[in-house]
Design a protein around this motif. Structure first.
Motif, mmCIF file in Angstrom:
data_model
loop_
_atom_site.group_PDB
_atom_site.id
_atom_site.type_symbol
_atom_site.label_atom_id
_atom_site.label_comp_id
_atom_site.label_asym_id
_atom_site.label_seq_id
_atom_site.Cartn_x
_atom_site.Cartn_y
_atom_site.Cartn_z
ATOM 1 N N LEU A 427 0.848 -1.192 0.000
ATOM 2 C CA LEU A 427 0.000 0.000 0.000
ATOM 3 C C LEU A 427 0.878 1.234 0.000
ATOM 4 O O LEU A 427 1.929 1.267 0.639
ATOM 5 C CB LEU A 427 -0.923 0.010 1.218
ATOM 6 C CG LEU A 427 -1.874 -1.185 1.375
ATOM 7 C CD1 LEU A 427 -2.732 -1.015 2.618
ATOM 8 C CD2 LEU A 427 -2.756 -1.347 0.139
ATOM 9 N N GLY A 428 0.434 2.242 -0.721
ATOM 10 C CA GLY A 428 1.163 3.502 -0.776
ATOM 11 C C GLY A 428 0.229 4.628 -1.150
ATOM 12 O O GLY A 428 -1.004 4.492 -1.077
ATOM 13 N N GLN A 429 0.786 5.739 -1.560
ATOM 14 C CA GLN A 429 0.004 6.900 -1.956
ATOM 15 C C GLN A 429 0.163 7.129 -3.453
ATOM 16 O O GLN A 429 1.269 7.080 -3.988
ATOM 17 C CB GLN A 429 0.441 8.149 -1.195
ATOM 18 C CG GLN A 429 -0.405 9.381 -1.498
ATOM 19 C CD GLN A 429 -0.009 10.573 -0.654
ATOM 20 O OE1 GLN A 429 0.928 10.493 0.137
ATOM 21 N NE2 GLN A 429 -0.728 11.680 -0.811
ATOM 22 N N SER A 430 -0.952 7.385 -4.107
ATOM 23 C CA SER A 430 -0.929 7.624 -5.548
ATOM 24 C C SER A 430 -0.316 8.991 -5.832
ATOM 25 O O SER A 430 -0.765 10.014 -5.293
ATOM 26 C CB SER A 430 -2.349 7.549 -6.110
ATOM 27 O OG SER A 430 -2.360 7.918 -7.470
ATOM 28 N N ALA A 431 0.691 9.003 -6.700
ATOM 29 C CA ALA A 431 1.345 10.259 -7.034
ATOM 30 C C ALA A 431 0.469 11.131 -7.925
ATOM 31 O O ALA A 431 0.551 12.367 -7.866
ATOM 32 C CB ALA A 431 2.684 9.996 -7.714
ATOM 33 N N ASP A 432 -0.392 10.520 -8.744
ATOM 34 C CA ASP A 432 -1.226 11.279 -9.678
ATOM 35 C C ASP A 432 -2.589 11.623 -9.094
ATOM 36 O O ASP A 432 -3.036 12.767 -9.173
ATOM 37 C CB ASP A 432 -1.407 10.491 -10.979
ATOM 38 C CG ASP A 432 -0.084 10.254 -11.693
ATOM 39 O OD1 ASP A 432 0.837 11.079 -11.515
ATOM 40 O OD2 ASP A 432 0.029 9.247 -12.405
ATOM 41 N N LEU A 433 -3.253 10.603 -8.512
ATOM 42 C CA LEU A 433 -4.618 10.826 -8.014
ATOM 43 C C LEU A 433 -4.650 11.292 -6.578
ATOM 44 O O LEU A 433 -5.660 11.857 -6.139
ATOM 45 C CB LEU A 433 -5.439 9.538 -8.171
ATOM 46 C CG LEU A 433 -5.555 8.998 -9.607
ATOM 47 C CD1 LEU A 433 -6.400 7.737 -9.636
ATOM 48 C CD2 LEU A 433 -6.130 10.051 -10.534
ATOM 49 N N GLY A 434 -3.607 11.037 -5.827
ATOM 50 C CA GLY A 434 -3.527 11.532 -4.459
ATOM 51 C C GLY A 434 -4.105 10.630 -3.398
ATOM 52 O O GLY A 434 -3.940 10.892 -2.201
#
Length: 444
Positions: A427-434
């Motif tokens: 799991l991580g954070q989306s760089a494009d969608l946030g």
């Protein structure tokens, strides 16, 4: 620093390390013994031959002193020694000793000549390596140069021993490599069987090789059988639990359906529906991939179908390839399609529940393929992502549970399915969608 550098230089595979362990001692011993043998053998032989040559030179000197250079030549010719009057050869300077640094036997030649024939003034072993050229000064001052074939003062053909040694070493090393490969082959088969089992594949394997390898192979087979039996028993038990629980739930739903509508009846109906949802989710989590078979499919086409189904159900979702996977043409992958569809369905459902836009991205490398599901929702804090993948965990602060129903098993099911394919869920954070980015990473 030095130890780390050595570790980087050493081979990482068992075959390379075993070969290194075998070759280094053999080569070291061979080099040391060969050097010692060659030095002692050729040094001793050279000294013996030079002692005989020294006797001949002293006899020739006596003849020259008695009858001149012609008398010396008459004696030296049968001995294969050429004599020249001093000055015929361009060597001057008493005490000259010309020898190549690698000419070990030449050192013995010079040493014996200096000791046994005091009349020697210079020695040249370089100008013509097939001859020994020396200068003599007799008692009356006469200078005489002598040429002797090198084969008369040194052991001939020393390279034969080296060639024989190298040829024998190569032959025995080849035999050792073949034997080593046969010994390591069962270990590789065991490693491949264990790797396939970790990816959820059952391949034929029979223990072979040395006793220790056979023992490890039998232990692996016992472990694999126990795990398969446990999975089978769990599946049978869950099927029974499912049947036993569905029956009273059905009776409760029928009973509630004939009761008059009231606030209490409505609340009980919601409780029954929630219990049924919990039961279905738990069975999906516990059943895993036990009821699904491996299949070889086109992963690109497979994902496009999943995204198309989600789009028809009203989700705003897109599909894309990463920049590095666009160059690859082979999208064939072996997996369990039903359970992988369930895992991706859970991730897409979460993205749809907690965000308004989602995206599925396929990324392939030579060793693995990655499926990313991203959304524009609130995401999950980094310190709670590990906990979010635990069964029945709800993160009310990070993911608003009021936006949809859930029992906290979606990520846990996806993680369990990824592990049973030999991969993992991150799991991580989306760089494009946030929002949240969930990656299913599976080996190819």
């Amino acid at each position: 620093m030095f130890t780390r550098l050595i570790k980087k230089m050493l081979p990482r595979g068992l075959y390379g390390r075993a070969a290194l362990i075998m070759l280094v001692p053999i080569l070291t011993i061979q080099l040391v013994v060969s050097a010692a043998f060659l030095q002692r053998h050729f040094d001793g032989v050279t000294r013996q031959m030079m002692e005989g040559l020294a006797v001949e030179l002293r006899f020739i000197i006596q003849e020259i002193e008695r009858g001149g250079i012609w008398a010396g030549r008459s004696v030296a010719a049968p001995l294969e020694i050429s004599l020249f009057e001093g000055g015929d050869k361009p060597f001057e300077g008493d005490g000259l000793e010309a020898r190549a640094f690698y000419d070990l036997s030449g050192r013995s030649v010079i040493e014996v000549l200096r000791r046994a024939v005091p009349e020697v003034t210079w020695i040249d072993l370089i100008t013509d390596d097939s001859k020994v050229m020396i200068g003599l000064r007799l008692a009356d001052g006469t200078r005489v140069d002598a040429e002797i074939a090198r084969r008369r003062v040194s052991a001939s053909n020393p390279h034969q021993l080296l060639v024989l040694m190298v040829f024998t070493g190569i032959l025995m090393t080849t035999v050792a490599f073949l034997f080593l490969r046969n010994q390591l082959r069962p270990i590789r088969r065991l490693a491949r069987a264990a790797e396939d089992f970790g990816k959820g594949r059952i391949v034929d394997y029979s223990p072979a090789g040395a006793l220790e390898v056979r023992s490890a192979g039998r232990a692996f087979l016992d472990m694999r059988n126990r795990i398969e039996n446990q999975i089978e028993q769990r599946t049978m038990m869950l099927s029974g639990v499912s049947h036993d629980l569905r029956t009273p739930l059905t009776r409760m739903k029928l009973g509630l359906s004939v009761m008059e509508e009231s606030e209490d009846v409505t609340a009980l109906r919601r409780d029954v529906e929630e219990m049924e949802t919990l039961l279905e989710a738990f069975l999906d989590f516990a059943r895993g991939d036990a009821l699904d078979d491996l299949a070889e499919l086109d992963i690109d086409k497979f994902l496009r179908e999943i995204v198309s189904d989600a789009t028809r159900s009203g989700a705003q979702i897109s599909f894309a390839h990463s920049s590095n996977s666009g160059m690859l043409q082979d999208y064939t992958a072996t997996f369990r399609p039903a359970v992988l569809r369930r895992a991706l369905g859970n991730l897409i459902s979460n993205a749809q529940r907690y965000g308004s836009e989602a995206r599925v991205t396929l990324s392939l490398t030579p060793r693995q393929w990655r499926i990313s599901v991203e959304d524009d929702g609130p995401g999950i804090p980094a310190d709670q992502r590990e906990e979010a993948m635990r069964p029945f965990v709800r993160l009310d602060v990070a993911r608003n549970q009021n936006r949809g129903s859930g029992v906290g098993l979606g990520l846990a099911i996806a993680q369990d399915i990824a592990r049973r394919h030999g991969g993992r869920l991150t799991l991580g954070q989306s760089a494009d969608l946030g929002g949240l980015k969930a990656d299913i990473i599976l080996p190819r």
